[in-house]
Design a protein around this motif. Structure first.
Motif, PDB file in Angstrom:
ATOM      1  N   PHE A  87      22.827 -18.733 -63.592  1.00  0.00           N
ATOM      2  CA  PHE A  87      23.285 -18.611 -62.204  1.00  0.00           C
ATOM      3  C   PHE A  87      22.126 -18.605 -61.223  1.00  0.00           C
ATOM      4  O   PHE A  87      21.000 -18.252 -61.569  1.00  0.00           O
ATOM      5  N   TYR A  90      20.293 -15.240 -61.028  1.00  0.00           N
ATOM      6  CA  TYR A  90      19.831 -14.787 -62.366  1.00  0.00           C
ATOM      7  C   TYR A  90      20.862 -13.951 -63.114  1.00  0.00           C
ATOM      8  O   TYR A  90      21.129 -14.201 -64.276  1.00  0.00           O
ATOM      9  N   ASN A  91      21.395 -12.891 -62.448  1.00  0.00           N
ATOM     10  CA  ASN A  91      22.386 -12.016 -63.093  1.00  0.00           C
ATOM     11  C   ASN A  91      21.923 -11.452 -64.426  1.00  0.00           C
ATOM     12  O   ASN A  91      22.713 -11.338 -65.365  1.00  0.00           O
ATOM     13  N   LEU A  92      20.656 -11.073 -64.503  1.00  0.00           N
ATOM     14  CA  LEU A  92      20.226 -10.339 -65.697  1.00  0.00           C
ATOM     15  C   LEU A  92      20.865  -8.956 -65.655  1.00  0.00           C
ATOM     16  O   LEU A  92      21.257  -8.478 -64.589  1.00  0.00           O
ATOM     17  N   PHE A  93      20.977  -8.313 -66.820  1.00  0.00           N
ATOM     18  CA  PHE A  93      21.566  -6.977 -66.860  1.00  0.00           C
ATOM     19  C   PHE A  93      20.451  -5.965 -66.570  1.00  0.00           C
ATOM     20  O   PHE A  93      19.528  -5.815 -67.384  1.00  0.00           O
ATOM     21  N   PRO A  94      20.526  -5.269 -65.439  1.00  0.00           N
ATOM     22  CA  PRO A  94      19.386  -4.453 -65.010  1.00  0.00           C
ATOM     23  C   PRO A  94      19.121  -3.232 -65.882  1.00  0.00           C
ATOM     24  O   PRO A  94      18.033  -2.690 -65.858  1.00  0.00           O
ATOM     25  N   ASP A 139      13.972  -5.670 -63.142  1.00  0.00           N
ATOM     26  CA  ASP A 139      13.494  -5.479 -61.772  1.00  0.00           C
ATOM     27  C   ASP A 139      11.977  -5.372 -61.672  1.00  0.00           C
ATOM     28  O   ASP A 139      11.440  -5.253 -60.581  1.00  0.00           O
ATOM     29  N   GLN A 146      12.383 -13.808 -63.904  1.00  0.00           N
ATOM     30  CA  GLN A 146      13.779 -13.421 -64.179  1.00  0.00           C
ATOM     31  C   GLN A 146      14.610 -14.651 -64.507  1.00  0.00           C
ATOM     32  O   GLN A 146      15.425 -14.632 -65.425  1.00  0.00           O
ATOM     33  N   ARG A 153      18.039 -16.419 -72.199  1.00  0.00           N
ATOM     34  CA  ARG A 153      19.216 -15.670 -72.639  1.00  0.00           C
ATOM     35  C   ARG A 153      20.366 -16.620 -72.969  1.00  0.00           C
ATOM     36  O   ARG A 153      21.065 -16.449 -73.973  1.00  0.00           O
TER      37      ARG A 153
END
Ligand SMILES: Nc1ncnc2c1ncn2[C@@H]1O[C@H](COP(=O)(O)OP(=O)(O)OP(=O)(O)O)[C@@H](O)[C@H]1O
Ligand SMILES: [Mg+2]
Lengths: 249, 286
Positions: A87, A90-94, A139, A146, A153
């Motif tokens: 996306f 990024y939408n990484l899981f923080p 973060d 990221q 991922r």
């Protein structure tokens, strides 16, 4: 080769009776890189989200590797196991480290052993120059880092198709190149990809095929060279003229 | 560019700046101390000089009474602590389950979802003390087999039902505060709806609601005194008994001191967690 990897036929999508995609047809062969270009709001993201079944389609059919994934009985979770998506934001899981972000799906969805998944994740991080970031939290990374993690991922599940939605448009110019580098490398490895992008230079450079979307209609499709040098449709020409003028490309 | 990082010697300008900063720090500290002393002097002086002070001191601040009542009040307070320690985990589990039930989308679970909505609406609406009465006195009056009759258990149960509804709403707010793109990202990786909730949404939501939850628990600690209305001998009830013996209110002060001793550390801990979360979010957080 038996038919295209992905086939979209007559795809319609409306939001509150407002049509966003109007009968889109699209074929993507294995190892092909397709770029979607078009004005903001033309439906690029929506098309990608439909392919990944994050949106319910209103008409038409999508076929992946010969299976119709929009069929009533199709299991969306099974489909998404075979398609990776990255996306713009990024939408990484923080709450998870980089390594856990990457291994979550391989371990929980693909039922790989944790050791094996971690080994694979470290290998990918190494290859894309992020080996020292495995234990970091998202973060603490730059935007470019990221986004590279987000691509890794998606790749860690070995998808047969990768969808990239404006993966560079949230990035500072000097970070764009590092993300483009990773995409180029994936192309060299034969990854099949659909990219929505505003970076015309990049699209021209990496795409086998470019598709121009205008108001939910796939107006023109052709080899990158042809679209950028001699577009057939007046609206494609107009769009490219405006974009190139504003970006001094 | 004159100095590289390892040859950096603080400039005269910087040294002057730091001296000024130190002076300002000392000045601020003395000002705060002086104003506090004046403020306290005025308040204490005002109270002590008031015409009714001698009788108030007699009724509320009698050291002999305090010492006499304290052991019993402390004994009763142990009951408050026990009710609190048992009710708290049950409330957490109940609240989380109700919040999850409200998020169920499968039509099969419609009755569960409706029940969860009904539960939160009803039990947040009833004053806690009324609920304690209704359950503490009403339930035993039904004389049903197998229902507990111990007033401490009934009162604790009433607190659980009341606070469970609040905590469910806190959890729900936490779950809804997680951006939908997190769920999209999880689903796009092939995680099922339940897996996305379990591994991606809930861990972030729970972290976010810890400070408001601790707030609710500070309030629960105090509300354990409501169970005393059912005749359970806890801190407030003990204080009441002692107070009635000598027509002196000092035992209540003893109970108040104990409740404060329990809630103040909790409040400071909550502040600490909130401050830490704020710091975490500050640098380039999303
Ligand atoms: N969830 C939604 N609800 C309602 N309308 C939506 C929704 N998502 C997208 N749209 C609308 O659909 C249209 C196409 O949106 P989409 O995001 O696909 O465009 P895009 O080509 O990706 O644009 P951009 O280049 O700005 O990303 C827009 O008019 C948008 O407002
Ligand atoms: Mg878009």
């Amino acid at each position: 080769m038996s038919g295209p990897l992905l086939e979209v036929e007559g795809l319609w999508k409306t939001y509150h009776a407002h049509p966003v995609l109007r009968g889109v047809d699209l074929k993507v062969d294995a190892h092909e890189v397709v770029c979607l270009i078009g004005a903001s709001g033309s439906g690029k993201s929506t098309l990608l989200r439909c392919v990944n079944l994050l949106e319910e389609v209103d008409d038409g059919a999508i076929t992946l590797d010969g299976d119709e994934i929009t069929a009533p009985g199709a299991d969306p979770d099974e489909v998404r196991k075979r398609i990776g998506m990255v996306f713009q934001s990024y939408n990484l899981f923080p709450h998870m480290s980089v390594l856990d972000n990457i291994t979550l799906a391989p371990v929980r969805v693909h039922r790989r052993g944790r050791r094996e998944a971690e080994e694979r994740a470290r290998e990918l991080l190494e290859r894309f120059g992020l080996a020292d970031k495995a234990a970091e939290y998202p973060d603490r990374l730059s935007g470019g880092q990221q986004q590279r993690v987000a691509i890794i991922r998606a790749m860690a599940c070995d998808p047969s198709l990768l969808l990239l939605d404006e993966v560079t448009s949230a990035l500072d110019p000097e970070l764009v190149t590092e993300v483009m580098g990773i995409i180029r490398e994936l192309k060299d490895q034969g990854m099949t990809m659909i990219l929505a992008t505003h970076e015309m230079g990049f699209a021209r450079d990496i795409a086998d095929t470019v598709c121009f979307l205008s108001d939910g209609v796939l107006l023109e499709r052709g080899p990158a060279e042809q679209i950028f040098t001699e577009p057939r449709e007046p609206r494609t020409r107009e769009f490219l003229r405006r974009v190139l003028a504003s970006r001094r490309l | 560019m004159t100095a590289t990082p390892d040859t950096w010697v603080k400039s005269e300008r910087q040294l002057a700046r730091e001296r000024a900063r130190r002076r300002a720090g000392i000045r601020n500290g003395s000002l705060a101390a002086a104003s506090t002393i004046v403020f306290l002097a005025v308040v204490v002086g005002g109270v002590l000089a008031s015409p009714g002070w001698p009788s108030v001191q007699d009724k509320f601040f009698d050291w002999g009474e305090f010492k006499g009542a304290f052991p019993d009040v402390l004994d009763g307070f142990w009951m408050n602590v026990r009710i609190f320690l048992i009710a708290e985990p049950v409330i957490l589990v109940l609240g989380l389950l109700v919040a999850l039930a409200r998020g169920l989308r499968n039509p099969l679970f419609f009755p569960l979802r409706a029940l969860a909505v009904l539960y939160t609406d009803v039990f947040r609406g009833i004053p806690t003390i009324l609920l304690v009465f209704m359950i503490g006195f009403g339930l035993p009056a039904l004389r049903l087999q197998g229902l507990p009759t111990d007033p401490a258990v009934l009162g604790g149960g009433a607190l659980v039902l009341s606070y469970g509804a609040y905590v469910a709403e806190v959890f729900r707010a936490g779950i809804e505060s997680i951006h939908p793109s997190q769920r999209s990202a999880a689903r796009s990786l092939g995680l099922s709806q339940a897996q996305a909730l379990r591994f991606v949404v809930l861990p972030q939501a729970v972290r976010r609601v810890v400070p408001p939850l601790l707030n609710d628990f500070a309030s629960l600690q105090k509300d354990t005194a409501l169970v005393g209305t059912l005749g359970v001998v806890e801190a407030l009830r003990q204080a009441q008994i002692h107070s009635a013996e000598d027509f002196n209110y000092t035992p209540y002060l003893a109970a108040a001191v104990l409740f404060i001793a329990l809630t103040v550390p909790m409040a400071r801990f909550t502040d600490h967690l909130a401050a830490r979360a704020e710091r975490r979010r500050a640098p380039g957080g999303k």
